[in-house]
Design an enzyme around this catalytic site. Structure first.
Site, PDB file in Angstrom:
ATOM      1  N   VAL A 152      29.209  68.442  74.345  1.00  8.53           N
ATOM      2  CA  VAL A 152      29.905  69.364  73.450  1.00  8.53           C
ATOM      3  C   VAL A 152      31.384  69.346  73.791  1.00  8.53           C
ATOM      4  O   VAL A 152      31.760  69.426  74.970  1.00  8.53           O
ATOM      5  CB  VAL A 152      29.348  70.797  73.567  1.00  8.53           C
ATOM      6  CG1 VAL A 152      30.101  71.749  72.644  1.00  8.53           C
ATOM      7  CG2 VAL A 152      27.855  70.811  73.231  1.00  8.53           C
ATOM      8  N   SER A 157      27.686  69.258  78.726  1.00 13.57           N
ATOM      9  CA  SER A 157      26.919  68.051  78.428  1.00 13.57           C
ATOM     10  C   SER A 157      25.475  68.254  78.838  1.00 13.57           C
ATOM     11  O   SER A 157      25.146  69.149  79.630  1.00 13.57           O
ATOM     12  CB  SER A 157      27.517  66.843  79.154  1.00 13.57           C
ATOM     13  OG  SER A 157      27.451  67.015  80.554  1.00 13.57           O
ATOM     14  N   GLY A 158      24.601  67.424  78.279  1.00 12.77           N
ATOM     15  CA  GLY A 158      23.185  67.507  78.585  1.00 12.77           C
ATOM     16  C   GLY A 158      22.510  66.184  78.288  1.00 12.77           C
ATOM     17  O   GLY A 158      23.166  65.162  78.048  1.00 12.77           O
ATOM     18  N   LYS A 179      29.392  69.048  68.746  1.00 11.41           N
ATOM     19  CA  LYS A 179      28.247  68.569  69.519  1.00 11.41           C
ATOM     20  C   LYS A 179      27.983  67.122  69.140  1.00 11.41           C
ATOM     21  O   LYS A 179      27.632  66.821  67.996  1.00 11.41           O
ATOM     22  CB  LYS A 179      27.012  69.431  69.247  1.00 11.41           C
ATOM     23  CG  LYS A 179      25.797  69.018  70.079  1.00 11.41           C
ATOM     24  CD  LYS A 179      24.643  69.986  69.885  1.00 11.41           C
ATOM     25  CE  LYS A 179      23.449  69.598  70.745  1.00 11.41           C
ATOM     26  NZ  LYS A 179      22.337  70.558  70.607  1.00 11.41           N
ATOM     27  N   ASP A 205      12.874  76.928  72.244  1.00 14.98           N
ATOM     28  CA  ASP A 205      13.512  76.625  73.541  1.00 14.98           C
ATOM     29  C   ASP A 205      14.424  77.773  73.974  1.00 14.98           C
ATOM     30  O   ASP A 205      15.533  77.547  74.445  1.00 14.98           O
ATOM     31  CB  ASP A 205      14.308  75.322  73.453  1.00 14.98           C
ATOM     32  CG  ASP A 205      14.663  74.764  74.831  1.00 14.98           C
ATOM     33  OD1 ASP A 205      13.984  75.132  75.818  1.00 14.98           O
ATOM     34  OD2 ASP A 205      15.614  73.962  74.923  1.00 14.98           O
TER      35      ASP A 205
END
Length: 322
Positions: A28, A22-23, A41, A139
């Site tokens: 996910v 997770s974020g 996702k 990124d």
């Protein structure tokens, strides 16, 4: 279910099995349809309701589906659903088992050069495919590069990627996209990020793997920005004496402040890494280094110098030798 709306146990034709990560943007999950396993996702519901984040979700889906390469995690499809009046936006991606380069670095401290060269070689192959599809990752960092159980590198997370020719701009003026310790100098200036931006980030990743140190991971934001814009890190070989001059020079080139002073493309860098010390780029760079060494002035010394004050130590060495 682990952050997903409680009564959602399927997305499309896939059963939601368990959360795997997770974020800030979402989580996910492992999804399954018979023997097929995928990564699902899911974007956080409050973000999915915002038009700008929904556009970013669609952009990530488009970018991920454009690239088909063994070193890039592929997006298979995307969909939307609803539960309890809340939108659920999800991507269906390849499910890749392995560990991130961050996990590898945490275990090893520094990565041996043979492994480091292989990581660089495979990452540049994937990065070249991304760039040739008209995409800038923006990124690249150890958390976004996986190494699988069969030792294959997989680049993932195109959540803030920029697609060449896109009609809409998802980053507002003055808004930063990326991760500060791996951001290129031009990301702090009024310059559009391009493939050279990803090459700089890759240089920081490889430097960190080679030395165990990220020179741009500092406490204060102004210090981070200043370091990227003005400070040249010590050569990697000065921090790790076991690193070859060739790889140290590759990293120095990637970390050049001006985009035009880095490698011309990820494809060229891949070819240089593949050829190693026989690459024309290295032959030319090492020749320039030798000529610079010869051009340094000789400092005259008036008398012949001798060792002083080491009699005891020299005698001990002689006894040991005998």
């Amino acid at each position: 279910m682990n952050g997903l709306t409680a009564n959602i146990d399927r997305l499309g034709r896939y059963e939601v099995v368990r959360e795997v990560g997770s974020g800030a943007m979402g989580a996910v999950y492992l999804g399954q349809d018979g023997p097929e396993r995928v990564a699902l996702k899911v974007i956080h519901a409050h973000l999915a309701r915002e038009p700008r984040f929904f556009k970013r979700f669609e952009r990530e889906a488009e970018a991920g589906s454009r690239v088909r390469h063994p070193n890039v995690v592929r997006t298979l499809l995307h969909g939307t659903s609803a539960a309890e009046g809340q939108p659920i936006c999800y991507l269906v991606m390849e499910f890749v088992e392995g560990r991130t380069l961050r996990s590898l670095l945490s275990e090893l401290g520094t990565v041996p050069e043979a492994l480091l060269r292989e990581i660089a070689l495979q990452t540049t192959a994937g990065l070249a495919a991304i760039h040739e599809a008209g995409i800038v990752h923006r990124d690249l960092k150890p958390e976004n590069i996986l190494i699988t159980h069969d030792d294959r590198i997989r680049i993932m997370d195109l959540g803030v990627a920029r697609i060449e020719g896109a009609t809409s701009v998802l980053t507002r003026d003055g808004e930063f996209s990326g991760s500060l310790p791996y951001a290129a100098p031009e990301q702090f200036q009024d310059v559009r990020a391009g493939p050279a931006t990803d090459l700089y980030a890759l240089g920081v990743v490889l430097y960190e793997l080679a030395t165990g140190h990220n020179p741009f991971r500092l406490d204060a934001l102004p210090a981070v920005i200043h370091a990227h814009l003005e400070s040249t890190p010590p050569r990697a070989a000065d921090r790790n004496s076991e690193l070859s001059p060739f790889l140290s020079e590759v990293l120095a080139c990637l970390l050049a402040k001006q985009p035009g002073e880095r490698f011309a493309s990820a494809r060229l860098l891949h070819e240089v890494l593949e050829a190693g010390e026989s690459a024309p780029w290295w032959v030319s760079r090492s020749r320039e280094g030798r000529e610079e060494e010869r051009d340094r002035p000789v400092v005259p010394v008036r008398r012949e110098t001798r060792l002083h004050g080491r009699g005891t130590e020299l005698a001990a060495l002689d006894r040991c030798w005998q």
